[in-house]
Design a protein around this motif. Structure first.
Motif, short mmCIF file in Angstrom:
data_model
loop_
_atom_site.label_atom_id
_atom_site.label_comp_id
_atom_site.label_asym_id
_atom_site.label_seq_id
_atom_site.Cartn_x
_atom_site.Cartn_y
_atom_site.Cartn_z
N LYS A 196 -27.48 -7.27 5.23
CA LYS A 196 -28.92 -7.11 5.11
C LYS A 196 -29.40 -5.96 5.98
CE LYS A 196 -30.04 -11.64 3.43
NZ LYS A 196 -30.46 -13.02 3.73
N ALA A 197 -29.60 -4.80 5.35
CA ALA A 197 -30.03 -3.62 6.10
C ALA A 197 -31.46 -3.78 6.56
CB ALA A 197 -29.88 -2.38 5.24
N VAL A 198 -32.26 -4.44 5.73
CA VAL A 198 -33.62 -4.79 6.12
C VAL A 198 -33.75 -6.28 5.85
CG1 VAL A 198 -36.06 -4.48 5.61
CG2 VAL A 198 -34.55 -2.51 5.59
N ASN A 199 -34.23 -7.02 6.85
CA ASN A 199 -34.16 -8.47 6.76
C ASN A 199 -35.52 -9.10 7.05
OD1 ASN A 199 -33.36 -11.08 6.67
ND2 ASN A 199 -31.81 -10.91 8.28
N ASP A 200 -36.19 -9.56 6.01
CA ASP A 200 -37.45 -10.27 6.16
C ASP A 200 -38.45 -9.48 7.01
OD1 ASP A 200 -39.23 -12.25 5.69
OD2 ASP A 200 -38.53 -13.53 7.33
N LEU A 201 -38.67 -8.25 6.65
CA LEU A 201 -39.53 -7.37 7.45
C LEU A 201 -40.95 -7.41 6.92
CD1 LEU A 201 -39.38 -4.93 9.60
CD2 LEU A 201 -39.50 -3.49 7.57
N SER A 202 -41.91 -7.53 7.84
CA SER A 202 -43.32 -7.45 7.43
C SER A 202 -44.05 -6.52 8.38
CB SER A 202 -43.98 -8.83 7.51
OG SER A 202 -43.30 -9.73 6.67
N PHE A 203 -44.85 -5.64 7.82
CA PHE A 203 -45.79 -4.90 8.66
C PHE A 203 -46.92 -4.38 7.80
CE2 PHE A 203 -42.79 -1.63 7.36
CZ PHE A 203 -43.57 -0.50 7.18
N TYR A 204 -48.01 -4.00 8.44
CA TYR A 204 -49.21 -3.58 7.71
C TYR A 204 -49.71 -2.27 8.29
CZ TYR A 204 -48.88 -8.46 6.52
OH TYR A 204 -48.40 -9.67 6.08
N VAL A 205 -50.05 -1.35 7.41
CA VAL A 205 -50.57 -0.06 7.87
C VAL A 205 -52.02 0.04 7.44
CG1 VAL A 205 -50.32 2.44 7.74
CG2 VAL A 205 -48.29 0.99 7.67
N GLU A 206 -52.87 0.40 8.42
CA GLU A 206 -54.30 0.49 8.12
C GLU A 206 -54.67 1.88 7.63
OE1 GLU A 206 -56.62 -0.71 11.50
OE2 GLU A 206 -55.40 -2.53 11.70
N GLU A 207 -55.85 1.93 7.06
CA GLU A 207 -56.43 3.20 6.61
C GLU A 207 -56.49 4.16 7.80
OE1 GLU A 207 -57.43 4.86 3.29
OE2 GLU A 207 -57.99 2.76 3.19
N GLY A 208 -55.95 5.37 7.61
CA GLY A 208 -56.06 6.39 8.66
C GLY A 208 -55.15 6.21 9.85
N GLU A 209 -54.27 5.25 9.78
CA GLU A 209 -53.41 4.96 10.93
C GLU A 209 -52.15 5.82 10.93
OE1 GLU A 209 -52.16 0.89 11.11
OE2 GLU A 209 -50.55 1.35 12.51
N ILE A 210 -51.70 6.22 12.13
CA ILE A 210 -50.39 6.86 12.24
C ILE A 210 -49.44 5.83 12.84
CG2 ILE A 210 -49.05 8.72 13.24
CD1 ILE A 210 -51.53 10.39 13.36
N ARG A 211 -48.52 5.38 12.05
CA ARG A 211 -47.55 4.37 12.48
C ARG A 211 -46.21 5.03 12.71
NH1 ARG A 211 -46.74 -1.21 11.84
NH2 ARG A 211 -49.00 -1.18 11.94
N VAL A 212 -45.64 4.82 13.88
CA VAL A 212 -44.32 5.37 14.13
C VAL A 212 -43.30 4.23 14.16
CG1 VAL A 212 -42.87 6.72 15.68
CG2 VAL A 212 -45.28 7.30 15.42
N ILE A 213 -42.22 4.40 13.45
CA ILE A 213 -41.15 3.41 13.49
C ILE A 213 -40.03 3.98 14.34
CG2 ILE A 213 -39.51 2.07 12.14
CD1 ILE A 213 -41.35 2.32 9.75
N ILE A 214 -39.66 3.25 15.38
CA ILE A 214 -38.53 3.69 16.21
C ILE A 214 -37.48 2.59 16.21
CG2 ILE A 214 -39.89 5.21 17.69
CD1 ILE A 214 -39.91 3.01 19.79
N GLY A 215 -36.36 2.89 16.75
CA GLY A 215 -35.29 1.89 16.82
C GLY A 215 -33.95 2.57 16.88
N PRO A 216 -32.93 1.82 17.33
CA PRO A 216 -31.60 2.43 17.44
C PRO A 216 -31.05 2.79 16.07
CG PRO A 216 -31.51 0.07 17.89
CD PRO A 216 -32.95 0.43 17.75
N ASN A 217 -29.97 3.60 16.08
CA ASN A 217 -29.33 3.98 14.81
C ASN A 217 -28.90 2.73 14.05
OD1 ASN A 217 -29.53 6.73 15.16
ND2 ASN A 217 -27.64 6.81 16.38
N GLY A 218 -29.08 2.77 12.75
CA GLY A 218 -28.65 1.65 11.92
C GLY A 218 -29.62 0.49 11.91
N ALA A 219 -30.81 0.70 12.49
CA ALA A 219 -31.77 -0.39 12.54
C ALA A 219 -32.42 -0.62 11.17
CB ALA A 219 -32.85 -0.09 13.58
N GLY A 220 -32.27 0.34 10.26
CA GLY A 220 -32.84 0.18 8.92
C GLY A 220 -34.13 0.96 8.71
N LYS A 221 -34.41 1.93 9.60
CA LYS A 221 -35.68 2.65 9.51
C LYS A 221 -35.77 3.47 8.22
CE LYS A 221 -34.87 4.99 13.26
NZ LYS A 221 -33.55 4.66 13.83
N THR A 222 -34.71 4.28 7.98
CA THR A 222 -34.75 5.11 6.78
C THR A 222 -34.73 4.25 5.52
OG1 THR A 222 -33.68 6.92 7.94
CG2 THR A 222 -33.54 6.96 5.55
N THR A 223 -34.02 3.13 5.59
CA THR A 223 -33.97 2.23 4.43
C THR A 223 -35.36 1.73 4.09
OG1 THR A 223 -31.80 1.57 5.23
CG2 THR A 223 -32.75 0.25 3.47
#
Lengths: 418, 251
Positions: free
Chosen positions: B25-52
């Motif tokens: 499971k490269a991405v496992n039960d992930l939830s997040f919400y992005v608001e209007e006009g928001e800049i959200r940065v996703i960080i995490g170690p390699n292989g965390a599933g960010k690009t996925t």
């Protein structure tokens, strides 16, 4: 009124975008070479051979768009060439199989090979080919629809590159086997032979051969114009973009497969016209123009001419076929090896083919000598109107894609998943 | 009730998103919400599933479970080009541009018109296109390189060009995968400036490793680890979260 002048202006403008100055010049040279020079210098036997070679140029031009631009290497263009040719041959065969001239058969009025195969009734799919209008439509429609089915099946599933090339090659092989196996319906390995007249007009006479040469010439020019229009449109640039970065194109909002389907069908339609013209000029059609070897030869014509140049592809088809005829007359068994060597040589040394050589060596030379000529005559009052006249035939277009590319057989090694 | 609200208030709602590659499971039960006009940065170690995650949102990878709603539209069942048409733009990790074409042609192809076969055949370079290309070229510092073949640009310029190719599409949601990777310090600064300018009025998701850069631009940060959200909130909060320090920031 102002609207009129404006629309005129914009249409002039669009002619210029489709035909930049250089391309118009190359097209004119090609037209003069094929339409005036060759008919004036060659006897009808040789001219008819050139006409035959030029039918392959249709395929090569289609391959420039498919392979050179779109990166879709088809090793099965012979299929479409053959289907177009067979459609034409079926019409001509029916015409030459009237009950009068086939009265010695056990079933008069059907093609001779059917009679030899104990078929006593014309198969249903032969019936419509009594009509010339239907035949002309079928020549384009049958191969194009077939190409469409293949393309949808492949490209919608994102099959591409080497896999696509292999599958098209398999299809070429399958169709050959099918034609040979269904001897009673197709004439088998001999093909459909002994074609004589087109609506009562004998196509075997010298005058008919002249006329057919020019019909072929006009069709080829029409295909070149269409190809040039496609090449210079945004679709042409999209094809180049897809060749390198399919994913980027997809995530810029384009349905990549529909563009591949389009260009593959266009290439098939061109090939089909070539096939029909082949049948008319040569007087028969057989499975030996459908299978793997002719299909690969067609790719070689394109590669030798320059896979990014539609004009180069025409010269490539002429040159390789001419070499083939000359060479195979004297050393028939060596020809295939020579052909292989030629292909490898071109791929290794001149990835852009004749067109590339012209671009990198001949054109700068001409321009340099022109400059020298101008300097020798200090301040000539009349401005030069055209490039010097004596340019050797292998002429090509400036490529809007960057040069030189290494030839990659499958167009591109796309970093795309699958 | 709250479900309905989430659709309305957020530009993007990712809920219960899971993708499984042969059981992993490269991405496992992930939830997040992005608001209007928001800049959200996703960080995490390699292989965390960010690009996925970005692959899932833009349709490159199909999800196994869960939903991705963009302005109320379910993206998981749409084709890639339809997702782009609905207003999602994505920049890839390695600069992904058309190297054989000029900068102008690169931008022109990205202009959102004539995207069908017929449309592309009869597409005309009119004033609207020229102006849009000029404007974007100005923004991405490439206005004097319009007729350069894109393959000849420097690495940083290629990154900018790809950002420009997204800008000309006028997406509502912009997804950038490591926009400053491989850039010089000067280029990074200009890119941060560029991003601050172009993110006005749209929502942005950025994946980035450069912490200084993240601090400069992020409104909120999501830390991913093994396909799940490890922590979420302002940069300040995330930086001081002991779990985050342990798996990511600690070394």
């Amino acid at each position: 009124m102002s609207l009129n002048t404006r629309s005129l202006k914009t249409s002039m403008h669009s002619i210029k975008t489709v035909f930049p100055k250089g391309d118009l010049f190359y097209l004119a040279v090609l037209a003069l070479f094929l339409g005036v020079l060759l008919p004036m210098t060659l006897d009808i036997f040789r001219l008819n051979m050139v006409g035959k070679y030029l039918t392959y140029a249709f395929v090569a031009v289609g391959l420039v768009l498919c392979w050179g631009y779109g990166g879709i290497l088809s090793l099965g263009q012979g299929v479409f060439f053959g289907l177009g040719g067979y459609c034409m041959a079926m019409f001509l065969k029916l015409e030459s199989s009237d009950p009068e001239s086939t009265k010695i058969q056990s079933t008069p009025g059907i093609p001779d090979f059917m009679d030899w195969n104990q078929i006593t009734e014309l198969p249903w799919f032969w019936e419509p080919f009594y009509s010339l209008p239907f035949t002309i439509i079928a020549i384009i429609a049958v191969p194009t629809i077939f190409a469409y089915i293949i393309a949808v099946a492949m490209f919608k599933r994102r099959v591409g590159g080497v896999y696509f090339a292999i599958i098209t090659q398999a299809i070429a092989s399958i169709l050959t086997i099918l034609i040979i196996g269904q001897q009673g319906y197709t004439g088998g390995v001999n093909g459909i032979t002994d074609l004589r007249t087109l609506l009562g007009w004998d196509i075997r006479t010298d005058s008919a051969k002249y006329v057919l040469y020019y019909v072929n010439f006009v069709c080829l020019m029409a295909c070149l114009l269409i190809a040039q229009f496609v090449r210079k449109s945004k679709l042409g640039r999209l094809l180049v973009a897809m060749r390198g970065r399919e994913d980027r194109v997809r995530f810029s909002g384009y349905d990549v497969s529909s563009f591949k389907i389009f260009v593959f069908c266009l290439g098939a339609a061109f090939s089909a016209i070539g096939g029909a013209m082949f049948t008319l000029q040569v007087g028969f059609m057989s499975p030996s123009f459908v299978g793997i070897v002719p299909s690969i030869e067609m790719v070689i014509f394109c590669a030798v001419g320059g896979r990014l140049s539609i004009f180069g592809a025409v010269y490539g088809a002429l040159l390789v076929n001419w070499a083939k005829t000359t060479f195979s007359e004297s050393f028939p068994e060596l020809w295939l090896f020579a052909m292989g060597a030629l292909f490898i040589g071109v791929v290794m040394a001149f990835p852009s083919g004749l067109a590339g050589i012209y671009k990198s060596h001949v054109e700068p030379f001409i321009l340099r000598s022109w400059q020298k000529l101008k300097q020798a005559k200090p301040q000539p009052p009349e401005p030069p109107t055209s490039v010097p006249e004596k340019a050797p035939p292998p002429k090509t277009t400036p490529q809007n894609a960057a040069q030189p590319h290494p030839i990659v057989l499958t167009g591109s090694i796309s970093p795309v998943g699958k | 009730m709250s479900d309905k609200n989430s659709v309305k208030d957020f530009v993007l709602s990712v809920e219960g998103l899971t993708v499984s590659f042969d059981g992993f499971k490269a991405v496992n039960d992930l939830s997040f919400y992005v608001e209007e006009g928001e800049i959200r940065v996703i960080i995490g170690p390699n292989g965390a599933g960010k690009t996925t995650v970005l692959d899932l949102i833009c349709g490159k990878t199909k999800s196994t479970e869960g939903s991705i709603k963009f302005r109320g539209k379910e993206l998981t069942k749409m084709t890639e080009h339809a997702i782009v048409h609905s207003g999602v733009g994505r920049k890839f990790q390695n600069p992904s541009i058309y190297e054989d074409l000029t900068v102008f042609e690169n931008l022109e192809l990205s202009f959102p018109r004539g995207r069908s076969v017929a449309g592309a055949l009869f597409f005309r370079r009119d004033k609207e296109v020229l102006e849009a290309v000029e404007e974007v070229a100005e923004t991405i510092f490439l206005h004097d390189q319009l007729h350069t073949t894109a393959g000849l640009l420097s690495h940083g310029q290629k990154q900018w060009l790809e950002i420009g190719m997204l800008l000309i599409q006028k997406p509502d949601l912009l997804m950038l995968d490591e926009p400053v990777a491989g850039m010089s310090v000067a280029e990074r600064k200009r890119t941060a400036e560029l991003l601050n300018r172009i993110t006005k009025g749209r929502s942005v998701i950025v994946i980035e490793h450069d912490m200084q850069f993240v601090e400069d631009i992020a409104h909120r940060v999501t830390v991913m680890h093994q396909g799940k959200t490890l922590s979420e909130g302002s940069m300040e909060r995330v930086k001081n979260d002991p779990k985050v320090i342990e798996v990511y920031l600690g070394h």
